[in-house]
Design a protein around this motif. Structure first.
Motif, PDB file in Angstrom:
ATOM      1  N   ALA A   1      19.304-141.607  16.762  1.00  0.00           N
ATOM      2  CA  ALA A   1      20.759-141.473  16.680  1.00  0.00           C
ATOM      3  C   ALA A   1      21.283-140.579  17.808  1.00  0.00           C
ATOM      4  CB  ALA A   1      21.159-140.917  15.319  1.00  0.00           C
ATOM      5  N   THR A   2      20.572-139.506  18.072  1.00  0.00           N
ATOM      6  CA  THR A   2      20.981-138.608  19.159  1.00  0.00           C
ATOM      7  C   THR A   2      20.850-139.303  20.508  1.00  0.00           C
ATOM      8  OG1 THR A   2      20.409-136.637  17.890  1.00  0.00           O
ATOM      9  CG2 THR A   2      20.503-136.391  20.294  1.00  0.00           C
ATOM     10  N   PHE A   3      19.742-140.021  20.701  1.00  0.00           N
ATOM     11  CA  PHE A   3      19.574-140.763  21.955  1.00  0.00           C
ATOM     12  C   PHE A   3      20.729-141.741  22.142  1.00  0.00           C
ATOM     13  CE2 PHE A   3      18.196-144.379  24.448  1.00  0.00           C
ATOM     14  CZ  PHE A   3      17.715-143.754  25.577  1.00  0.00           C
ATOM     15  N   SER A   4      21.056-142.497  21.102  1.00  0.00           N
ATOM     16  CA  SER A   4      22.158-143.466  21.185  1.00  0.00           C
ATOM     17  C   SER A   4      23.480-142.784  21.498  1.00  0.00           C
ATOM     18  CB  SER A   4      22.287-144.236  19.871  1.00  0.00           C
ATOM     19  OG  SER A   4      21.171-145.056  19.674  1.00  0.00           O
ATOM     20  N   LYS A   5      23.716-141.647  20.875  1.00  0.00           N
ATOM     21  CA  LYS A   5      24.964-140.923  21.109  1.00  0.00           C
ATOM     22  C   LYS A   5      25.075-140.496  22.566  1.00  0.00           C
ATOM     23  CE  LYS A   5      27.676-137.026  19.448  1.00  0.00           C
ATOM     24  NZ  LYS A   5      27.756-135.904  18.527  1.00  0.00           N
ATOM     25  N   ILE A   6      23.985-140.009  23.138  1.00  0.00           N
ATOM     26  CA  ILE A   6      24.002-139.595  24.548  1.00  0.00           C
ATOM     27  C   ILE A   6      24.217-140.811  25.447  1.00  0.00           C
ATOM     28  CG2 ILE A   6      22.664-138.593  26.439  1.00  0.00           C
ATOM     29  CD1 ILE A   6      21.157-136.956  24.232  1.00  0.00           C
ATOM     30  N   ALA A   7      23.428-141.863  25.231  1.00  0.00           N
ATOM     31  CA  ALA A   7      23.500-143.053  26.092  1.00  0.00           C
ATOM     32  C   ALA A   7      24.851-143.757  25.991  1.00  0.00           C
ATOM     33  CB  ALA A   7      22.373-144.021  25.751  1.00  0.00           C
ATOM     34  N   LEU A   8      25.433-143.781  24.808  1.00  0.00           N
ATOM     35  CA  LEU A   8      26.734-144.436  24.632  1.00  0.00           C
ATOM     36  C   LEU A   8      27.903-143.514  24.949  1.00  0.00           C
ATOM     37  CD1 LEU A   8      25.979-146.472  21.374  1.00  0.00           C
ATOM     38  CD2 LEU A   8      26.197-147.354  23.723  1.00  0.00           C
ATOM     39  N   GLY A   9      27.598-142.270  25.303  1.00  0.00           N
ATOM     40  CA  GLY A   9      28.639-141.313  25.655  1.00  0.00           C
ATOM     41  C   GLY A   9      29.195-141.509  27.058  1.00  0.00           C
TER      42      GLY A   9
ATOM     43  N   PRO B   1      31.085-143.684  29.950  1.00  0.00           N
ATOM     44  CA  PRO B   1      32.140-144.699  29.896  1.00  0.00           C
ATOM     45  C   PRO B   1      31.612-146.119  30.109  1.00  0.00           C
ATOM     46  CG  PRO B   1      32.785-142.867  31.317  1.00  0.00           C
ATOM     47  CD  PRO B   1      31.347-142.662  30.977  1.00  0.00           C
ATOM     48  N   GLY B   2      32.126-147.050  29.311  1.00  0.00           N
ATOM     49  CA  GLY B   2      31.831-148.464  29.502  1.00  0.00           C
ATOM     50  C   GLY B   2      30.444-148.901  29.087  1.00  0.00           C
ATOM     51  N   THR B   3      29.767-148.133  28.239  1.00  0.00           N
ATOM     52  CA  THR B   3      28.412-148.503  27.832  1.00  0.00           C
ATOM     53  C   THR B   3      28.416-149.242  26.505  1.00  0.00           C
ATOM     54  OG1 THR B   3      28.102-146.314  26.842  1.00  0.00           O
ATOM     55  CG2 THR B   3      27.294-146.620  29.078  1.00  0.00           C
ATOM     56  N   GLU B   4      27.363-150.018  26.283  1.00  0.00           N
ATOM     57  CA  GLU B   4      27.210-150.785  25.060  1.00  0.00           C
ATOM     58  C   GLU B   4      25.728-151.008  24.787  1.00  0.00           C
ATOM     59  OE1 GLU B   4      29.363-154.356  26.048  1.00  0.00           O
ATOM     60  OE2 GLU B   4      27.636-155.258  27.036  1.00  0.00           O
ATOM     61  N   THR B   5      25.420-151.420  23.563  1.00  0.00           N
ATOM     62  CA  THR B   5      24.038-151.740  23.218  1.00  0.00           C
ATOM     63  C   THR B   5      23.833-153.248  23.243  1.00  0.00           C
ATOM     64  OG1 THR B   5      24.503-151.812  20.848  1.00  0.00           O
ATOM     65  CG2 THR B   5      23.748-149.705  21.753  1.00  0.00           C
ATOM     66  N   THR B   6      22.587-153.629  23.411  1.00  0.00           N
ATOM     67  CA  THR B   6      22.207-155.030  23.408  1.00  0.00           C
ATOM     68  C   THR B   6      20.773-155.133  22.894  1.00  0.00           C
ATOM     69  OG1 THR B   6      22.087-157.041  24.758  1.00  0.00           O
ATOM     70  CG2 THR B   6      21.387-155.003  25.803  1.00  0.00           C
ATOM     71  N   ALA B   7      20.430-156.240  22.282  1.00  0.00           N
ATOM     72  CA  ALA B   7      19.048-156.444  21.836  1.00  0.00           C
ATOM     73  C   ALA B   7      18.171-156.697  23.057  1.00  0.00           C
ATOM     74  CB  ALA B   7      18.974-157.626  20.886  1.00  0.00           C
TER      75      ALA B   7
ATOM     76  N   ARG C   1      13.348-153.650  21.144  1.00  0.00           N
ATOM     77  CA  ARG C   1      14.031-152.418  21.539  1.00  0.00           C
ATOM     78  C   ARG C   1      15.551-152.598  21.470  1.00  0.00           C
ATOM     79  NH1 ARG C   1      11.469-148.609  24.601  1.00  0.00           N
ATOM     80  NH2 ARG C   1       9.253-148.930  24.842  1.00  0.00           N
ATOM     81  N   THR C   2      16.245-151.489  21.513  1.00  0.00           N
ATOM     82  CA  THR C   2      17.691-151.502  21.698  1.00  0.00           C
ATOM     83  C   THR C   2      17.948-151.171  23.157  1.00  0.00           C
ATOM     84  OG1 THR C   2      18.049-150.725  19.439  1.00  0.00           O
ATOM     85  CG2 THR C   2      19.879-150.466  20.984  1.00  0.00           C
ATOM     86  N   GLY C   3      18.686-152.022  23.836  1.00  0.00           N
ATOM     87  CA  GLY C   3      19.016-151.786  25.234  1.00  0.00           C
ATOM     88  C   GLY C   3      20.371-151.114  25.353  1.00  0.00           C
ATOM     89  N   PHE C   4      20.511-150.281  26.372  1.00  0.00           N
ATOM     90  CA  PHE C   4      21.765-149.603  26.673  1.00  0.00           C
ATOM     91  C   PHE C   4      22.168-149.998  28.083  1.00  0.00           C
ATOM     92  CE2 PHE C   4      19.648-147.336  23.396  1.00  0.00           C
ATOM     93  CZ  PHE C   4      20.657-146.956  22.530  1.00  0.00           C
ATOM     94  N   LYS C   5      23.384-150.501  28.212  1.00  0.00           N
ATOM     95  CA  LYS C   5      23.816-151.017  29.501  1.00  0.00           C
ATOM     96  C   LYS C   5      25.270-150.691  29.753  1.00  0.00           C
ATOM     97  CE  LYS C   5      25.034-155.562  29.332  1.00  0.00           C
ATOM     98  NZ  LYS C   5      24.823-156.993  29.408  1.00  0.00           N
ATOM     99  N   VAL C   6      25.659-150.809  31.003  1.00  0.00           N
ATOM    100  CA  VAL C   6      27.061-150.746  31.371  1.00  0.00           C
ATOM    101  C   VAL C   6      27.601-152.149  31.126  1.00  0.00           C
ATOM    102  CG1 VAL C   6      28.707-150.357  33.243  1.00  0.00           C
ATOM    103  CG2 VAL C   6      26.637-148.937  33.081  1.00  0.00           C
ATOM    104  N   ALA C   7      28.708-152.262  30.413  1.00  0.00           N
ATOM    105  CA  ALA C   7      29.260-153.563  30.044  1.00  0.00           C
ATOM    106  C   ALA C   7      29.370-154.476  31.261  1.00  0.00           C
ATOM    107  CB  ALA C   7      30.631-153.389  29.395  1.00  0.00           C
ATOM    108  N   GLY C   8      28.823-155.675  31.132  1.00  0.00           N
ATOM    109  CA  GLY C   8      28.868-156.655  32.204  1.00  0.00           C
ATOM    110  C   GLY C   8      27.854-156.419  33.312  1.00  0.00           C
TER     111      GLY C   8
END
Length: 109
Positions: free
Chosen positions: A5-13, A15-21, A25-32
């Motif tokens: 949860a903490t990792f997700s909070k940092i990664a999604l903190g 701007p413009g980030t989102e998760t993806t399968a 794993r759960t991937g963290f990316k910049v939208a688009g």
């Protein structure tokens, strides 16, 4: 210990980030754009996509808990962080660096 949860909070903190399968794993990316990190809950690790030069620096900071992914992606800078033991400040800096690289490549394109 850094929780998922903490990792997700940092990664999604950022701007413009989102998760993806991404496989199991759960991937963290910049939208688009491309991913800058993934999280694996099974062993509470994250793979962060750094440059090879950055990878070398982060691995030197904590050789036991930060290491190259053991495949061709690791040779390109993909780096595993053991979230059970790595310091939060090191993780935050690595995520910021990986995020900035994706944003920077977006602005060039």
């Amino acid at each position: 210990m850094i929780s998922g949860a903490t990792f997700s909070k940092i990664a999604l903190g950022f701007p413009g980030t989102e998760t993806t399968a991404h496989f199991n794993r759960t991937g963290f990316k910049v939208a688009g754009r491309r991913m800058f990190a993934t999280y694996l809950p099974d062993d509470n690790t994250a793979n962060i996509f750094l440059t090879p030069a950055e990878q070398s620096v982060f691995c030197q900071m904590d050789k036991e808990n930060v290491y190259p992914v053991p495949n061709k992606w690791g040779q390109k800078g993909a780096t595993t962080f053991n979230l059970n033991k790595v310091e939060k400040e090191i993780l935050q800096e690595a995520l910021l660096s990986a995020y900035k690289a994706v944003v920077s490549s977006k602005q060039k394109g």
